[in-house]
Design an enzyme around this catalytic site. Structure first.
Site: not given
Ligand code: 1HE
Length: 265
Positions: A119, A139
């Site tokens: 977005e 989402e």
């Molecule tokens: C996060 C987030 C997040 C990572 N919010 N903390 N977005 C998603 O559904 C995508 C969610 N993220 C992922 O699928 C993956 O993180 C990735 C594919 C982007 C990257 O993977 P990777 O293996 O490099 O990283 P990771 O191990 O998953 O994440 C590293 C850290 O970032 C980890 O935290 P930690 O404290 O355990 O180290 C994750 O929890 C954190 N992290 N993504 C919070 N999104 C206005 S409305 C919009 C609605 C949306 O955007 S919905 C889509 C949300």
């Protein structure tokens, strides 16, 4: 606002710098994959409303392996409906300042460009995608809905049917596929996005400011009008642009053979 203060009042999740007339804003939370929390979104709004007067284009990029993992999902669990609406409106306000702000914005994309990250990218005027970039709207699988203007901007780029598919099935598109769909404006090799984005932003910053204004503010609105209104507003915009002293000087340069000719790369 001075260049110094525009870089100062930002949260740690954002980093700003200057390259001549181009201001660079980097999402700077790589440890959370540049997930967008409230503080970051408010910081984005502040950055785009506080640009110094001598900034003529902005380059938006992400630090680390990904452009942005979208909404910070850890902030979501405690919100009620009223707070949810206010949260979405906050994103709308911030991203509106990008799309309909002071200067054109070039986004450099790599790795995940997902959910709210997509977005955000959709609010930019040009998207340079490295081959590592991929687009998704997860989402649906998270049980939520887009809230950062995605329902308005993305169908205009890729069509309602494609967006429905992305949201219902979690389908992911590569940077390469995104080029045919209208998400990727320029496709570059991994590691080359920043240089290409900066080159484009510098080129854009050399345009007449009134032309850049017309392209950002008049063009997308004319495209939404009925044709008769559109022709009328276009005529007015054309007349205003060509009456500007900057346009007159540029046209004189061309007629008197001082301006470079068009070249085909
Ligand atoms: C996060 C987030 C997040 C990572 N919010 N903390 N977005 C998603 O559904 C995508 C969610 N993220 C992922 O699928 C993956 O993180 C990735 C594919 C982007 C990257 O993977 P990777 O293996 O490099 O990283 P990771 O191990 O998953 O994440 C590293 C850290 O970032 C980890 O935290 P930690 O404290 O355990 O180290 C994750 O929890 C954190 N992290 N993504 C919070 N999104 C206005 S409305 C919009 C609605 C949306 O955007 S919905 C889509 C949300």
């Amino acid at each position: 606002m001075s260049s110094k203060s525009f870089t100062k009042q930002l949260p740690a999740s954002l980093a700003a710098s200057r390259h001549g007339s181009v201001a660079v804003l980097k999402l700077n939370r790589p440890q959370k994959r540049n997930a967008l929390d409230d503080e970051t979104v408010i910081g984005i709004e502040h950055f785009f409303t506080s640009l110094p007067g001598d900034v003529a284009a902005v380059l938006l990029a992400g630090e680390g392996e990904h452009f942005s993992a979208g909404l910070d999902l850890s902030e979501l669990s405690e919100r009620d409906i009223t707070q949810g609406i206010a949260h979405s409106r906050l994103w709308h306000r911030a991203f509106e300042k990008i799309q309909f702000g002071k200067v054109p914005v070039v986004a450099v994309l790599h790795g995940a460009v997902v959910g709210g990250g997509l977005e955000l990218a959709a609010a930019a005027h040009i998207r340079v995608a490295e081959r590592s970039a991929y687009y998704a709207l997860p989402e649906g699988s998270r049980g939520i809905y887009v809230g950062g203007g995605g329902s308005v901007r993305l169908p205009r780029l890729i069509g309602v049917a494609r967006m429905m598919d992305m949201m219902l099935t979690g389908r992911t598109y590569s940077a390469d596929e995104g080029q045919a769909m209208g998400l990727t404006t320029y496709l570059v090799d991994t590691g080359k996005g920043f240089a290409k984005g900066l080159e484009l932003a510098q080129q854009i910053s050399g345009n007449a400011p009134l032309t850049n204004f017309a392209v950002m503010h008049a063009l997308p609105r004319i495209a939404e009008m009925d044709p008769a209104s559109g022709y009328s507003v276009e005529a007015l915009m054309a007349a205003i642009a060509q009456a500007d002293p900057d346009a007159k000087a540029r046209l004189k340069d061309f007629i008197e053979k001082r301006a470079p000719k068009l070249t085909r790369e």
